[in-house]
Design an enzyme around this catalytic site. Sequence first.
Site, PDB file in Angstrom:
ATOM      1  N   GLU A  40       7.515 -28.537  48.926  1.00  0.00           N
ATOM      2  CA  GLU A  40       6.281 -28.350  49.691  1.00  0.00           C
ATOM      3  C   GLU A  40       6.274 -26.884  50.115  1.00  0.00           C
ATOM      4  O   GLU A  40       7.036 -26.477  50.991  1.00  0.00           O
ATOM      5  CB  GLU A  40       6.265 -29.267  50.930  1.00  0.00           C
ATOM      6  CG  GLU A  40       5.044 -29.028  51.809  1.00  0.00           C
ATOM      7  CD  GLU A  40       5.201 -29.643  53.206  1.00  0.00           C
ATOM      8  OE1 GLU A  40       5.796 -30.726  53.340  1.00  0.00           O
ATOM      9  OE2 GLU A  40       4.729 -28.998  54.168  1.00  0.00           O
ATOM     10  N   ARG A  44       2.275 -20.679  55.242  1.00  0.00           N
ATOM     11  CA  ARG A  44       2.578 -19.904  56.448  1.00  0.00           C
ATOM     12  C   ARG A  44       2.763 -18.447  56.093  1.00  0.00           C
ATOM     13  O   ARG A  44       2.965 -17.608  56.984  1.00  0.00           O
ATOM     14  CB  ARG A  44       3.877 -20.429  57.089  1.00  0.00           C
ATOM     15  CG  ARG A  44       3.715 -21.821  57.645  1.00  0.00           C
ATOM     16  CD  ARG A  44       5.029 -22.367  58.160  1.00  0.00           C
ATOM     17  NE  ARG A  44       4.960 -23.806  58.201  1.00  0.00           N
ATOM     18  CZ  ARG A  44       5.943 -24.601  58.567  1.00  0.00           C
ATOM     19  NH1 ARG A  44       7.098 -24.093  58.940  1.00  0.00           N
ATOM     20  NH2 ARG A  44       5.795 -25.904  58.567  1.00  0.00           N
ATOM     21  N   LYS A 128       2.165 -37.935  57.799  1.00  0.00           N
ATOM     22  CA  LYS A 128       3.351 -37.143  58.098  1.00  0.00           C
ATOM     23  C   LYS A 128       3.563 -37.303  59.598  1.00  0.00           C
ATOM     24  O   LYS A 128       2.709 -36.879  60.390  1.00  0.00           O
ATOM     25  CB  LYS A 128       3.086 -35.667  57.737  1.00  0.00           C
ATOM     26  CG  LYS A 128       4.059 -34.686  58.384  1.00  0.00           C
ATOM     27  CD  LYS A 128       3.828 -33.258  57.891  1.00  0.00           C
ATOM     28  CE  LYS A 128       4.560 -32.255  58.789  1.00  0.00           C
ATOM     29  NZ  LYS A 128       4.744 -30.957  58.163  1.00  0.00           N
TER      30      LYS A 128
HETATM   31  C1  3PG Z   1       7.286 -28.680  59.221  1.00  0.00           C
HETATM   32  O1  3PG Z   1       6.321 -28.050  59.630  1.00  0.00           O
HETATM   33  O2  3PG Z   1       7.135 -29.589  58.413  1.00  0.00           O
HETATM   34  C2  3PG Z   1       8.603 -28.360  59.834  1.00  0.00           C
HETATM   35  O3  3PG Z   1       8.820 -26.993  59.934  1.00  0.00           O
HETATM   36  C3  3PG Z   1       9.774 -29.015  59.207  1.00  0.00           C
HETATM   37  O4  3PG Z   1      10.586 -29.349  60.253  1.00  0.00           O
HETATM   38  P1  3PG Z   1      12.113 -28.949  60.283  1.00  0.00           P
HETATM   39  O5  3PG Z   1      12.169 -27.460  60.112  1.00  0.00           O
HETATM   40  O6  3PG Z   1      12.640 -29.421  61.609  1.00  0.00           O
HETATM   41  O7  3PG Z   1      12.779 -29.657  59.115  1.00  0.00           O
END
Ligand code: 3PG
Length: 207
Positions: A40, A44, A128
């Site tokens: 994914e 950003r 999600k």
């Molecule tokens: C996201 O936006 O999906 C998160 O940054 C993922 O979360 P994590 O960094 O705690 O795995």
Amino acid sequence: MDVLERVKEVKILPVIKIDNAKDAVPLAKALIDGGLPAAEVTFRTAAAEDSIKAICKAFPDMLVGAGSLTSVEQAKAAQAAGAQFFVSAGFHRGVAEYAVANNIPYFPGVCTPSEIMWLVELGLPVAKFFPAGQMGGLKTIKAIAAAFPTMKFMPTGGVNASNVCEYLAYDKIVACGGSWMVKDTLINEGRFDEITRLTKEAMDLVK
Ligand code: 3PG
């Protein structure tokens, strides 16, 4: 196999922030070498679109989606670049309607029953659940899931090697999202061997 089936099959969706598109192909190779042919790529950074393009060209069989989408323009750019699914940190109605109209799976970030009703309204089957750890983790997912019998979940946020199996053991969870094996510091430092090692460790756990 359709995209949702492939998400279920890989079990973990690595959430990736690529600052420089030149890192996209080595990163994808590191994930594949670790046994996880999925990514994914989050919008950003300005490199997201080119990164998705590069990965799709180098590895046409890889499951590649676009994350952190905040506009329909980004969704269109992601689709044109080759993204097979969309993810957002929150629910974006424009992206959701675009995804439904174009038959692209969309996993919007939600964490309350009222938000899940927006997904139900549009016929989106997978939420999600974000940020999963901070919102009470599996206990909260189970409480919410009881009210929405057909809704499936992809917890993301605070998922790591120590808790991923616990999440995946619940049958309403299709996969977990997480960045623990693809931290941007590892990508920026070119530590692709370490990404492969962490990915392999994760995949060995969830097999
Ligand atoms: C996201 O936006 O999906 C998160 O940054 C993922 O979360 P994590 O960094 O705690 O795995």
